[in-house]
Design a protein around this motif. Structure first.
Motif, short mmCIF file in Angstrom:
data_model
loop_
_atom_site.label_atom_id
_atom_site.label_comp_id
_atom_site.label_asym_id
_atom_site.label_seq_id
_atom_site.Cartn_x
_atom_site.Cartn_y
_atom_site.Cartn_z
N ALA A 83 60.55 61.67 68.16
CA ALA A 83 59.55 61.32 69.50
C ALA A 83 58.94 61.30 69.64
CB ALA A 83 60.18 63.08 70.62
N TYR A 87 56.43 57.65 70.72
CA TYR A 87 55.00 57.55 71.53
C TYR A 87 54.20 56.98 70.78
CZ TYR A 87 51.32 60.11 73.43
OH TYR A 87 49.50 60.35 74.05
N ARG A 96 59.80 60.03 75.64
CA ARG A 96 60.37 60.80 76.88
C ARG A 96 61.44 61.91 77.13
NH1 ARG A 96 63.59 60.95 80.57
NH2 ARG A 96 63.61 58.59 80.17
N PHE A 99 61.70 63.70 73.37
CA PHE A 99 60.88 65.00 73.94
C PHE A 99 61.33 65.94 74.76
CE2 PHE A 99 56.98 62.73 73.12
CZ PHE A 99 56.61 63.21 71.77
N GLU A 100 62.13 65.64 75.63
CA GLU A 100 63.45 66.73 75.79
C GLU A 100 64.98 66.57 75.76
OE1 GLU A 100 64.00 63.69 79.63
OE2 GLU A 100 62.23 64.21 80.66
N CYS A 112 56.19 69.69 73.85
CA CYS A 112 57.43 68.89 74.42
C CYS A 112 57.25 68.93 75.97
CB CYS A 112 58.49 70.01 74.51
SG CYS A 112 59.79 69.88 72.47
N ARG A 113 56.74 69.50 76.69
CA ARG A 113 56.46 69.60 77.86
C ARG A 113 54.92 68.39 78.34
NH1 ARG A 113 52.52 71.91 80.23
NH2 ARG A 113 52.96 73.95 79.16
N ALA A 116 56.06 64.97 77.21
CA ALA A 116 57.17 63.93 77.84
C ALA A 116 56.44 63.74 79.74
CB ALA A 116 58.46 64.56 78.54
N CYS A 119 54.54 60.65 79.07
CA CYS A 119 55.25 59.50 78.80
C CYS A 119 55.34 58.79 80.01
CB CYS A 119 56.02 60.28 78.11
SG CYS A 119 55.46 59.85 76.34
#
Length: 140
Positions: A83, A87, A96, A99-100, A112-113, A116, A119
């Motif tokens: 991810a 990015y 995104r 990361f999810e 991650c939050r 994401a 993104c």
């Protein structure tokens, strides 16, 4: 007597400490620290940043555990790194989703939050001119 820590290293440490609030982490270190201790700790490269008041790009990393935890961290780290690569390359929809997917392995993971959500913004608004993957902070 009054003892005070001053200088570039102290400034960098202060900025890293403040970034923990942004990323929802407890410990962040420079890429240089992570590289020097890679034989003892599993590190996740979190982001490339330009801290407030500086012009240099700095890689920031988070320790995921001692090196003995490398095998357990590998599935999450593989998703995260894929991810992050998307990015940095400006493929924000792919990033995104990555990361999810990584967050599914670590529910509640702050980086991650944050990435994401970033993104989503970058997909909607487009990357800044001259995108090199570094996120610029204007606060300490």
């Amino acid at each position: 007597m009054n003892y005070t820590l001053v200088g570039a290293v102290a400034n960098q440490a202060s900025r890293l400490e403040g970034l923990n609030k942004v990323y929802g982490t407890e410990i962040l270190a420079s890429g240089e620290v992570a590289a020097r201790t890679a034989d003892r700790f599993v590190w996740r490269p979190v982001d490339r940043i330009v801290a407030a008041g500086t012009t240099e790009v700095m890689e920031i990393c988070e320790p995921l555990g001692e090196i003995a935890a490398a095998e357990a961290a590998a599935p999450f780290l593989a998703r995260w790194q894929a991810a992050l690569a998307a990015y940095l390359a400006g493929r924000f929809d792919e990033a995104r989703a990555g990361f999810e997917a990584a967050a599914a392995l670590r529910p509640g993971d702050g980086p991650c939050r944050v990435l994401a959500a970033r993104c989503v913004e970058l997909s909607r608004d487009g990357a800044p001119v001259g995108w090199d993957g570094a996120w610029h902070f204007d606060f300490k």
